[in-house]
Design an enzyme around this catalytic site. Structure first.
Site, PDB file in Angstrom:
ATOM      1  N   HIS A 104      15.722  67.673 -13.791  1.00  0.00           N
ATOM      2  CA  HIS A 104      16.744  66.960 -12.999  1.00  0.00           C
ATOM      3  C   HIS A 104      18.141  67.204 -13.563  1.00  0.00           C
ATOM      4  O   HIS A 104      19.108  67.338 -12.814  1.00  0.00           O
ATOM      5  CB  HIS A 104      16.441  65.463 -12.967  1.00  0.00           C
ATOM      6  CG  HIS A 104      15.161  65.127 -12.254  1.00  0.00           C
ATOM      7  ND1 HIS A 104      14.832  65.690 -11.043  1.00  0.00           N
ATOM      8  CD2 HIS A 104      14.120  64.318 -12.580  1.00  0.00           C
ATOM      9  CE1 HIS A 104      13.652  65.235 -10.651  1.00  0.00           C
ATOM     10  NE2 HIS A 104      13.188  64.406 -11.563  1.00  0.00           N
TER      11      HIS A 104
ATOM     12  N   LEU B  72      36.150  70.305   0.535  1.00  0.00           N
ATOM     13  CA  LEU B  72      34.738  70.145   0.903  1.00  0.00           C
ATOM     14  C   LEU B  72      34.418  68.679   1.203  1.00  0.00           C
ATOM     15  O   LEU B  72      34.790  67.778   0.455  1.00  0.00           O
ATOM     16  CB  LEU B  72      33.842  70.640  -0.246  1.00  0.00           C
ATOM     17  CG  LEU B  72      32.339  70.582   0.057  1.00  0.00           C
ATOM     18  CD1 LEU B  72      31.942  71.663   1.056  1.00  0.00           C
ATOM     19  CD2 LEU B  72      31.506  70.720  -1.217  1.00  0.00           C
TER      20      LEU B  72
ATOM     21  N   ARG C 161      10.058  66.206 -16.987  1.00  0.00           N
ATOM     22  CA  ARG C 161      10.628  66.365 -15.643  1.00  0.00           C
ATOM     23  C   ARG C 161      12.138  66.114 -15.608  1.00  0.00           C
ATOM     24  O   ARG C 161      12.875  66.770 -14.887  1.00  0.00           O
ATOM     25  CB  ARG C 161       9.917  65.424 -14.659  1.00  0.00           C
ATOM     26  CG  ARG C 161       8.451  65.771 -14.435  1.00  0.00           C
ATOM     27  CD  ARG C 161       7.803  64.780 -13.475  1.00  0.00           C
ATOM     28  NE  ARG C 161       8.484  64.781 -12.194  1.00  0.00           N
ATOM     29  CZ  ARG C 161       8.252  65.652 -11.210  1.00  0.00           C
ATOM     30  NH1 ARG C 161       7.329  66.570 -11.360  1.00  0.00           N
ATOM     31  NH2 ARG C 161       8.929  65.589 -10.089  1.00  0.00           N
TER      32      ARG C 161
ATOM     33  N   ARG D 176       7.787  57.220  -8.199  1.00  0.00           N
ATOM     34  CA  ARG D 176       7.643  57.973  -9.453  1.00  0.00           C
ATOM     35  C   ARG D 176       7.641  57.022 -10.654  1.00  0.00           C
ATOM     36  O   ARG D 176       7.914  55.847 -10.502  1.00  0.00           O
ATOM     37  CB  ARG D 176       8.780  58.994  -9.544  1.00  0.00           C
ATOM     38  CG  ARG D 176       8.695  59.975  -8.381  1.00  0.00           C
ATOM     39  CD  ARG D 176       9.697  61.076  -8.475  1.00  0.00           C
ATOM     40  NE  ARG D 176       9.549  61.986  -7.346  1.00  0.00           N
ATOM     41  CZ  ARG D 176      10.033  63.208  -7.297  1.00  0.00           C
ATOM     42  NH1 ARG D 176      10.705  63.678  -8.316  1.00  0.00           N
ATOM     43  NH2 ARG D 176       9.847  63.953  -6.234  1.00  0.00           N
TER      44      ARG D 176
ATOM     45  N   SER E 173      15.142  60.037  -2.537  1.00  0.00           N
ATOM     46  CA  SER E 173      14.661  59.514  -1.252  1.00  0.00           C
ATOM     47  C   SER E 173      14.151  58.081  -1.397  1.00  0.00           C
ATOM     48  O   SER E 173      13.888  57.607  -2.510  1.00  0.00           O
ATOM     49  CB  SER E 173      13.534  60.407  -0.713  1.00  0.00           C
ATOM     50  OG  SER E 173      12.326  60.139  -1.398  1.00  0.00           O
ATOM     51  N   THR E 174      13.989  57.411  -0.264  1.00  0.00           N
ATOM     52  CA  THR E 174      13.450  56.041  -0.293  1.00  0.00           C
ATOM     53  C   THR E 174      12.018  56.035  -0.829  1.00  0.00           C
ATOM     54  O   THR E 174      11.504  55.001  -1.231  1.00  0.00           O
ATOM     55  CB  THR E 174      13.473  55.402   1.119  1.00  0.00           C
ATOM     56  OG1 THR E 174      12.983  56.361   2.072  1.00  0.00           O
ATOM     57  CG2 THR E 174      14.862  54.970   1.530  1.00  0.00           C
ATOM     58  N   GLU E 175      11.384  57.210  -0.832  1.00  0.00           N
ATOM     59  CA  GLU E 175      10.004  57.319  -1.331  1.00  0.00           C
ATOM     60  C   GLU E 175       9.953  57.679  -2.823  1.00  0.00           C
ATOM     61  O   GLU E 175       8.907  57.549  -3.460  1.00  0.00           O
ATOM     62  CB  GLU E 175       9.228  58.389  -0.543  1.00  0.00           C
ATOM     63  CG  GLU E 175       8.866  57.981   0.891  1.00  0.00           C
ATOM     64  CD  GLU E 175      10.066  57.946   1.832  1.00  0.00           C
ATOM     65  OE1 GLU E 175      10.960  58.823   1.710  1.00  0.00           O
ATOM     66  OE2 GLU E 175      10.133  57.037   2.680  1.00  0.00           O
TER      67      GLU E 175
ATOM     68  N   ASP F  59      14.793  70.733  -4.039  1.00  0.00           N
ATOM     69  CA  ASP F  59      13.437  70.417  -4.509  1.00  0.00           C
ATOM     70  C   ASP F  59      12.989  71.420  -5.581  1.00  0.00           C
ATOM     71  O   ASP F  59      13.415  72.575  -5.570  1.00  0.00           O
ATOM     72  CB  ASP F  59      12.479  70.429  -3.308  1.00  0.00           C
ATOM     73  CG  ASP F  59      11.194  69.678  -3.602  1.00  0.00           C
ATOM     74  OD1 ASP F  59      11.117  68.993  -4.636  1.00  0.00           O
ATOM     75  OD2 ASP F  59      10.257  69.780  -2.779  1.00  0.00           O
TER      76      ASP F  59
ATOM     77  N   SER G 213      10.345  65.727   4.590  1.00  0.00           N
ATOM     78  CA  SER G 213      10.321  64.592   3.652  1.00  0.00           C
ATOM     79  C   SER G 213      11.352  63.512   4.005  1.00  0.00           C
ATOM     80  O   SER G 213      12.084  63.025   3.132  1.00  0.00           O
ATOM     81  CB  SER G 213      10.517  65.077   2.213  1.00  0.00           C
ATOM     82  OG  SER G 213       9.532  66.030   1.870  1.00  0.00           O
TER      83      SER G 213
HETATM   84  C1  IPE Z   1      12.447  65.281  -1.244  1.00  0.00           C
HETATM   85  O1  IPE Z   1      11.693  65.871  -2.236  1.00  0.00           O
HETATM   86  C2  IPE Z   1      13.449  64.366  -1.847  1.00  0.00           C
HETATM   87  C3  IPE Z   1      14.515  64.988  -2.627  1.00  0.00           C
HETATM   88  C4  IPE Z   1      14.682  66.263  -2.834  1.00  0.00           C
HETATM   89  C5  IPE Z   1      15.466  64.074  -3.192  1.00  0.00           C
HETATM   90  P1  IPE Z   1      10.280  65.282  -2.715  1.00  0.00           P
HETATM   91  O2  IPE Z   1       9.826  66.169  -3.805  1.00  0.00           O
HETATM   92  O3  IPE Z   1      10.419  63.846  -3.026  1.00  0.00           O
HETATM   93  O4  IPE Z   1       9.396  65.440  -1.410  1.00  0.00           O
HETATM   94  P2  IPE Z   1       7.811  65.545  -1.257  1.00  0.00           P
HETATM   95  O5  IPE Z   1       7.216  64.411  -2.037  1.00  0.00           O
HETATM   96  O6  IPE Z   1       7.416  66.867  -1.819  1.00  0.00           O
HETATM   97  O7  IPE Z   1       7.578  65.458   0.206  1.00  0.00           O
HETATM   98  C1  IPE Z   2      13.621  67.253  -6.503  1.00  0.00           C
HETATM   99  O1  IPE Z   2      12.760  67.821  -7.427  1.00  0.00           O
HETATM  100  C2  IPE Z   2      14.446  66.139  -7.061  1.00  0.00           C
HETATM  101  C3  IPE Z   2      14.052  64.787  -6.638  1.00  0.00           C
HETATM  102  C4  IPE Z   2      13.152  64.516  -5.741  1.00  0.00           C
HETATM  103  C5  IPE Z   2      14.738  63.674  -7.270  1.00  0.00           C
HETATM  104  P1  IPE Z   2      11.326  67.221  -7.704  1.00  0.00           P
HETATM  105  O2  IPE Z   2      11.443  66.201  -8.785  1.00  0.00           O
HETATM  106  O3  IPE Z   2      10.709  66.738  -6.454  1.00  0.00           O
HETATM  107  O4  IPE Z   2      10.556  68.486  -8.258  1.00  0.00           O
HETATM  108  P2  IPE Z   2       9.053  68.892  -7.955  1.00  0.00           P
HETATM  109  O5  IPE Z   2       8.923  68.964  -6.461  1.00  0.00           O
HETATM  110  O6  IPE Z   2       8.189  67.856  -8.561  1.00  0.00           O
HETATM  111  O7  IPE Z   2       8.917  70.229  -8.600  1.00  0.00           O
HETATM  112 MG    MG Z   3       9.587  67.651  -5.039  1.00  0.00          MG
END
Ligand code: IPE
Ligand code: IPE
Ligand code: MG
Length: 242
Positions: free
Chosen positions: A38, A132, A34, A72, A66-68, A21, A197
């Site tokens: 990534h 691995l 953003r 975005r 994630s499924t959520e 994250d 999450s």
């Molecule tokens: C969890 O991170 C999902 C991944 C790292 C792929 P998110 O950034 O989506 O989680 P929330 O929204 O902070 O809970």
């Molecule tokens: C994690 O980083 C990667 C994914 C969830 C795909 P974020 O994109 O959630 O980064 P922040 O949390 O917004 O900084």
């Molecule tokens: Mg995040």
């Protein structure tokens, strides 16, 4: 005095699960979009796979999408999916070089057909590798995984191939996407968020958690070693008395 990292004297967790994250915040700090974060994050995954294996970690599972995360913007989701396309392509070569087995967990039905094809090819090509054991959680949600498992269990009971009496914890685990992977010993989340999450909610029941403020693109082997040192300070009781 800070404890030294000596892998001979330490217990190395067999399975490490990571919530990668902080990519977005890392990019924002640099006044970049953003997806720049990534991209940097994807590079770090490659390095950490090598580092983890060199430290003696056998299984590594990372949360990539994630499924959520569909919530975005289209721009961000498209960017992540395109990164993934490239990542999966390069991964085939790297996996054969490093003897790395790659699996993908999560619901594939929502992914583009060419991505599913690449995943299937990668899983098939690396199935015999005993380096691995790397798992990517993609369009993954712990609740969604359990929901899909419950549906499969119900339909097997209905068609008579599974007896209700035989449904126990081992049986449920065997219906999850992670059926041939042991439960994680150590879960690391970067970027300072203190939540799961929806990550591996069944499998993490007795896992040790380690949270760090480091943003994922800044994560290095030194942070991984720090997490392992903390893990060694834990007393895993599993509900018993020691
Ligand atoms: C969890 O991170 C999902 C991944 C790292 C792929 P998110 O950034 O989506 O989680 P929330 O929204 O902070 O809970
Ligand atoms: C994690 O980083 C990667 C994914 C969830 C795909 P974020 O994109 O959630 O980064 P922040 O949390 O917004 O900084
Ligand atoms: Mg995040």
């Amino acid at each position: 005095m800070k404890k030294e990292f000596n892998s001979e004297e330490l217990t190395i967790p067999t399975h490490v699960a990571i919530i990668m994250d902080g990519n977005g915040r890392w990019a924002k700090k640099r006044l970049m979009p953003r997806n720049f974060g990534h991209k940097a994050g994807a590079k770090v995954v490659e390095q950490i796979c090598e580092d983890a294996y060199n430290l003696g970690i056998k299984y590594l599972t990372v949360y990539a999408f994630s499924t959520e995360n569909w919530k975005r913007t289209v721009e961000e989701v498209t960017g992540i999916m395109n990164l993934l396309r490239n990542y999966l392509k390069d991964c085939i070569e790297r996996a054969s070089k490093n003897n790395m087995r790659v699996r993908v967990i999560g619901d594939r039905t929502a992914l583009d057909a060419d991505i599913v094809e690449r995943i299937e090819e990668l899983e098939k090509m690396t199935a015999q590798y005993d380096g691995l054991q790397f798992t990517i959680a993609l369009n993954y949600g712990g609740r969604d995984e359990i929901l899909r498992a419950v549906k499969k269990i119900a339909s097997n009971v209905k068609e008579g191939t599974l007896d209700v009496e035989n449904i126990d914890e081992t049986c449920i685990s065997s219906y999850l996407d992670t059926n041939d992977i042991p439960d994680p010993d150590l879960m690391i989340r970067t970027s300072g968020e203190l939540r799961l999450s929806n990550y591996l909610i069944w499998q993490l029941a007795y896992c040790e958690f380690y949270f760090t403020d480091v943003l994922w693109p800044d994560f290095t082997v030194e942070h991984l070693k720090e997490a392992i040192l903390h893990y060694n300070g834990r007393d895993r009781r599993y509900g018993g008395v020691k």
